[in-house]
Design a protein around this motif. Structure first.
Motif, PDB file in Angstrom:
ATOM      1  N   VAL A   1      32.076  74.504  21.494  1.00  0.00           N
ATOM      2  CA  VAL A   1      32.438  73.191  20.957  1.00  0.00           C
ATOM      3  C   VAL A   1      32.930  72.260  22.045  1.00  0.00           C
ATOM      4  CG1 VAL A   1      34.192  71.998  19.577  1.00  0.00           C
ATOM      5  CG2 VAL A   1      32.894  73.846  18.566  1.00  0.00           C
TER       6      VAL A   1
ATOM      7  N   LEU B   1      36.758  66.917  15.589  1.00  0.00           N
ATOM      8  CA  LEU B   1      36.949  67.588  14.299  1.00  0.00           C
ATOM      9  C   LEU B   1      36.465  66.722  13.145  1.00  0.00           C
ATOM     10  CD1 LEU B   1      40.453  69.240  14.814  1.00  0.00           C
ATOM     11  CD2 LEU B   1      38.200  70.304  14.969  1.00  0.00           C
TER      12      LEU B   1
ATOM     13  N   LEU C   1      32.705  67.049  13.046  1.00  0.00           N
ATOM     14  CA  LEU C   1      32.299  68.353  12.527  1.00  0.00           C
ATOM     15  C   LEU C   1      32.468  68.448  11.013  1.00  0.00           C
ATOM     16  CD1 LEU C   1      33.741  70.740  15.272  1.00  0.00           C
ATOM     17  CD2 LEU C   1      31.347  70.209  14.838  1.00  0.00           C
ATOM     18  N   LYS C   2      33.481  67.757  10.490  1.00  0.00           N
ATOM     19  CA  LYS C   2      33.749  67.818   9.046  1.00  0.00           C
ATOM     20  C   LYS C   2      32.824  66.925   8.227  1.00  0.00           C
ATOM     21  CE  LYS C   2      38.684  68.813   9.593  1.00  0.00           C
ATOM     22  NZ  LYS C   2      40.064  68.276   9.434  1.00  0.00           N
TER      23      LYS C   2
ATOM     24  N   LYS D   1      23.040  67.686  12.353  1.00  0.00           N
ATOM     25  CA  LYS D   1      23.550  68.451  13.491  1.00  0.00           C
ATOM     26  C   LYS D   1      23.215  67.787  14.828  1.00  0.00           C
ATOM     27  CE  LYS D   1      22.879  72.961  13.746  1.00  0.00           C
ATOM     28  NZ  LYS D   1      22.259  74.271  14.091  1.00  0.00           N
TER      29      LYS D   1
ATOM     30  N   LYS E   1      25.514  65.005  15.448  1.00  0.00           N
ATOM     31  CA  LYS E   1      26.849  65.501  15.765  1.00  0.00           C
ATOM     32  C   LYS E   1      26.934  65.904  17.231  1.00  0.00           C
ATOM     33  CE  LYS E   1      28.216  67.225  11.194  1.00  0.00           C
ATOM     34  NZ  LYS E   1      28.639  68.413  10.403  1.00  0.00           N
TER      35      LYS E   1
ATOM     36  N   ILE F   1      29.561  64.243  19.866  1.00  0.00           N
ATOM     37  CA  ILE F   1      30.595  65.069  20.490  1.00  0.00           C
ATOM     38  C   ILE F   1      30.434  65.082  22.010  1.00  0.00           C
ATOM     39  CG2 ILE F   1      31.497  67.419  20.692  1.00  0.00           C
ATOM     40  CD1 ILE F   1      30.809  67.774  17.710  1.00  0.00           C
TER      41      ILE F   1
ATOM     42  N   TYR G   1      26.732  75.999  22.340  1.00  0.00           N
ATOM     43  CA  TYR G   1      27.408  75.083  21.419  1.00  0.00           C
ATOM     44  C   TYR G   1      26.519  74.719  20.230  1.00  0.00           C
ATOM     45  CZ  TYR G   1      28.307  70.494  19.551  1.00  0.00           C
ATOM     46  OH  TYR G   1      28.443  69.442  18.704  1.00  0.00           O
TER      47      TYR G   1
ATOM     48  N   LEU H   1      27.258  75.634  16.118  1.00  0.00           N
ATOM     49  CA  LEU H   1      27.840  74.481  15.430  1.00  0.00           C
ATOM     50  C   LEU H   1      28.026  74.735  13.933  1.00  0.00           C
ATOM     51  CD1 LEU H   1      28.844  71.590  15.723  1.00  0.00           C
ATOM     52  CD2 LEU H   1      26.487  70.810  15.371  1.00  0.00           C
ATOM     53  N   ASP H   2      27.083  75.414  13.318  1.00  0.00           N
ATOM     54  CA  ASP H   2      27.145  75.648  11.880  1.00  0.00           C
ATOM     55  C   ASP H   2      28.269  76.597  11.467  1.00  0.00           C
ATOM     56  OD1 ASP H   2      25.049  73.961  11.299  1.00  0.00           O
ATOM     57  OD2 ASP H   2      23.540  75.539  11.483  1.00  0.00           O
TER      58      ASP H   2
ATOM     59  N   TYR I   1      31.380  76.244  12.130  1.00  0.00           N
ATOM     60  CA  TYR I   1      32.650  75.544  11.935  1.00  0.00           C
ATOM     61  C   TYR I   1      33.017  75.512  10.453  1.00  0.00           C
ATOM     62  CZ  TYR I   1      36.226  71.992  11.720  1.00  0.00           C
ATOM     63  OH  TYR I   1      37.389  71.332  11.467  1.00  0.00           O
TER      64      TYR I   1
END
Length: 197
Positions: A8, A36, A39-40, A46, A49, A53, A98, A102-103, A105
């Motif tokens: 991450v 965060l 990610l939420k 994806k 994201k 990030i 990473y 990712l999934d 999280y």
């Protein structure tokens, strides 16, 4: 869990960001909060994201130094072109890890605990990942660039385990009976395998 946390925050960077000693805690707190939030957000794809990030976290990592440290003494004996190629492949390896994780999280929180100056040019930023069943200590190692008030991350400790030291042991073991070019071929093959997934 450990691979997720490593990946991450370990993202490819080719430039540096001017973060001063006093800014380490507030800047990193802000960046981690933004990560965060991304990610939420279930509405963001994806790939998007990843891009967002990267734009947030990239500038605070010195991947050239991380690459050099991961090779240890071997770094001095390789050519400039080999150094450039290794740095690229090594950082891509971290980035691919990473993306892959990712999934995983699942709404963990990160608490920034504070900083500790271990040496004149070294600072440890202590954070803690808080999940439903466990807490994981994550410490970011910053160094001060020579003749500048600029601090960058050169390593991360997870529960006392150094990411760079872990890779150094892996590469050292590989190079005991293989050449450095063999290592480059190995990293390229890994990269190609990730692209096919």
């Amino acid at each position: 869990m450990f691979k997720l946390i490593v990946s991450v925050f370990l993202l490819f960077s080719t430039f540096s960001y001017a973060i001063t000693q006093m800014e380490i805690k507030p800047e990193m707190s802000n960046k981690i909060d933004k990560v965060l939030m991304i990610l939420k957000d279930s509405k963001v794809e994806k790939s998007k994201k990843v891009e967002e990030i990267i734009s947030i976290m990239d500038p605070v990592f010195d991947y050239t130094l991380m690459s050099r440290l991961s090779l240890g003494k071997k770094w001095k004996s390789i050519s400039p072109s080999q150094k450039n190629e290794f740095t690229y492949l090594f950082t891509q390896k971290l980035k691919d890890s990473y993306v892959e994780k990712l999934d995983l999280y699942t709404d963990e929180l990160v608490r920034v605990l504070g900083t500790e100056q271990t040496k004149r040019t070294r600072i440890l930023l202590k954070t803690q990942l808080i999940g439903k069943e466990e807490k994981i200590d994550i410490n970011y190692k910053f160094y001060k660039k020579k003749n500048e008030d600029t601090w960058l991350i050169y390593d991360i400790d997870l529960l006392g385990v150094s990411i760079i030291q872990t890779y150094r042991k892996q590469f050292s073991g590989f190079l005991k009976d293989k050449s450095f070019n063999d290592l480059l071929v190995h990293l390229k093959a890994k990269k190609q395998a990730e692209q096919k997934k």
